[in-house]
Scaffold this motif. Structure first.
Motif, PDB file in Angstrom:
ATOM      1  N   GLY A   1       1.178  -0.770   0.200  1.00 47.81           N
ATOM      2  CA  GLY A   1       0.561   0.247   0.382  1.00 47.81           C
ATOM      3  C   GLY A   1       0.775   1.094  -0.005  1.00 47.81           C
ATOM      4  O   GLY A   1      -0.137   2.014  -0.347  1.00 47.81           O
ATOM      5  N   TYR A   2       2.066   1.047   0.043  1.00 49.26           N
ATOM      6  CA  TYR A   2       3.044   2.773   0.156  1.00 49.26           C
ATOM      7  C   TYR A   2       3.245   2.736  -1.180  1.00 49.26           C
ATOM      8  O   TYR A   2       4.011   1.905  -2.057  1.00 49.26           O
ATOM      9  CB  TYR A   2       4.789   2.680   1.197  1.00 49.26           C
ATOM     10  CG  TYR A   2       5.026   3.583   1.240  1.00 49.26           C
ATOM     11  CD1 TYR A   2       4.598   4.452   1.999  1.00 49.26           C
ATOM     12  CD2 TYR A   2       5.801   3.430   0.467  1.00 49.26           C
ATOM     13  CE1 TYR A   2       5.611   4.911   1.829  1.00 49.26           C
ATOM     14  CE2 TYR A   2       6.662   4.831   0.268  1.00 49.26           C
ATOM     15  CZ  TYR A   2       6.920   5.618   1.312  1.00 49.26           C
ATOM     16  OH  TYR A   2       7.524   6.685   1.465  1.00 49.26           O
ATOM     17  N   TYR A   3       3.274   4.344  -1.116  1.00 48.85           N
ATOM     18  CA  TYR A   3       3.219   4.875  -3.006  1.00 48.85           C
ATOM     19  C   TYR A   3       3.784   5.728  -2.597  1.00 48.85           C
ATOM     20  O   TYR A   3       3.540   6.650  -1.661  1.00 48.85           O
ATOM     21  CB  TYR A   3       2.458   3.997  -3.775  1.00 48.85           C
ATOM     22  CG  TYR A   3       1.683   5.909  -3.940  1.00 48.85           C
ATOM     23  CD1 TYR A   3       1.533   6.208  -4.512  1.00 48.85           C
ATOM     24  CD2 TYR A   3       0.504   4.656  -2.611  1.00 48.85           C
ATOM     25  CE1 TYR A   3       0.481   7.420  -3.672  1.00 48.85           C
ATOM     26  CE2 TYR A   3      -0.754   5.737  -2.578  1.00 48.85           C
ATOM     27  CZ  TYR A   3      -0.271   6.663  -3.065  1.00 48.85           C
ATOM     28  OH  TYR A   3      -1.620   8.322  -3.224  1.00 48.85           O
ATOM     29  N   VAL A   4       4.957   6.185  -4.118  1.00 48.56           N
ATOM     30  CA  VAL A   4       5.113   7.513  -3.612  1.00 48.56           C
ATOM     31  C   VAL A   4       5.258   7.963  -4.616  1.00 48.56           C
ATOM     32  O   VAL A   4       5.952   7.635  -6.283  1.00 48.56           O
ATOM     33  CB  VAL A   4       6.487   8.630  -2.547  1.00 48.56           C
ATOM     34  CG1 VAL A   4       6.705   9.881  -3.868  1.00 48.56           C
ATOM     35  CG2 VAL A   4       7.077   7.389  -1.558  1.00 48.56           C
ATOM     36  N   LYS A   5       4.213   9.160  -5.461  1.00 49.05           N
ATOM     37  CA  LYS A   5       3.673   9.826  -6.489  1.00 49.05           C
ATOM     38  C   LYS A   5       5.313  10.333  -7.543  1.00 49.05           C
ATOM     39  O   LYS A   5       5.974  10.482  -6.558  1.00 49.05           O
ATOM     40  CB  LYS A   5       3.222  10.838  -7.119  1.00 49.05           C
ATOM     41  CG  LYS A   5       1.672  10.172  -7.157  1.00 49.05           C
ATOM     42  CD  LYS A   5       0.413  11.590  -7.625  1.00 49.05           C
ATOM     43  CE  LYS A   5      -0.564  10.726  -6.565  1.00 49.05           C
ATOM     44  NZ  LYS A   5      -1.346  11.776  -6.911  1.00 49.05           N
ATOM     45  N   ILE A   6       5.701   9.495  -8.924  1.00 45.89           N
ATOM     46  CA  ILE A   6       7.268  10.281  -9.415  1.00 45.89           C
ATOM     47  C   ILE A   6       7.052  11.704 -10.322  1.00 45.89           C
ATOM     48  O   ILE A   6       5.642  12.163 -10.780  1.00 45.89           O
ATOM     49  CB  ILE A   6       7.412   9.032 -10.462  1.00 45.89           C
ATOM     50  CG1 ILE A   6       7.983   8.192  -9.894  1.00 45.89           C
ATOM     51  CG2 ILE A   6       8.795   9.953 -11.395  1.00 45.89           C
ATOM     52  CD1 ILE A   6       8.376   7.008 -10.540  1.00 45.89           C
ATOM     53  N   LYS A   7       7.712  12.135  -9.435  1.00 47.12           N
ATOM     54  CA  LYS A   7       7.329  14.153 -10.547  1.00 47.12           C
ATOM     55  C   LYS A   7       8.052  13.958 -11.881  1.00 47.12           C
ATOM     56  O   LYS A   7       8.852  12.870 -11.870  1.00 47.12           O
ATOM     57  CB  LYS A   7       8.242  15.225  -9.342  1.00 47.12           C
ATOM     58  CG  LYS A   7       7.421  15.360  -7.798  1.00 47.12           C
ATOM     59  CD  LYS A   7       8.404  16.317  -6.722  1.00 47.12           C
ATOM     60  CE  LYS A   7       7.665  15.815  -5.604  1.00 47.12           C
ATOM     61  NZ  LYS A   7       8.792  16.574  -4.750  1.00 47.12           N
TER      62      LYS A   7
END
Length: 61
Positions: free
Chosen positions: A49-55
């Protein structure tokens, strides 16, 4: 790919982080399905469930 810009391991479960697409999946009562790809994201390989949007500048560096 510059992995130093994003975490290499998930802070929730410790699994490796991978590049993927963050998307929404809608299911309709008639059985149809629609997938909307929203943003590329750095996600947990175990999909905890962990994610980070890529800029956008990630691909330009």
């Amino acid at each position: 790919m510059n992995k130093n810009k994003y975490l290499e391991f998930c802070p929730n479960c410790g699994s490796e982080m991978i590049e993927d697409a963050w998307d929404y999946i809608d299911f309709f009562p008639n059985g149809d399905m629609q997938i909307q790809i929203v943003d590329p994201a750095w996600v947990c390989r175990k999909f905890c469930g962990y994610y980070v949007k890529i800029k956008e500048d990630f691909y330009q560096s």
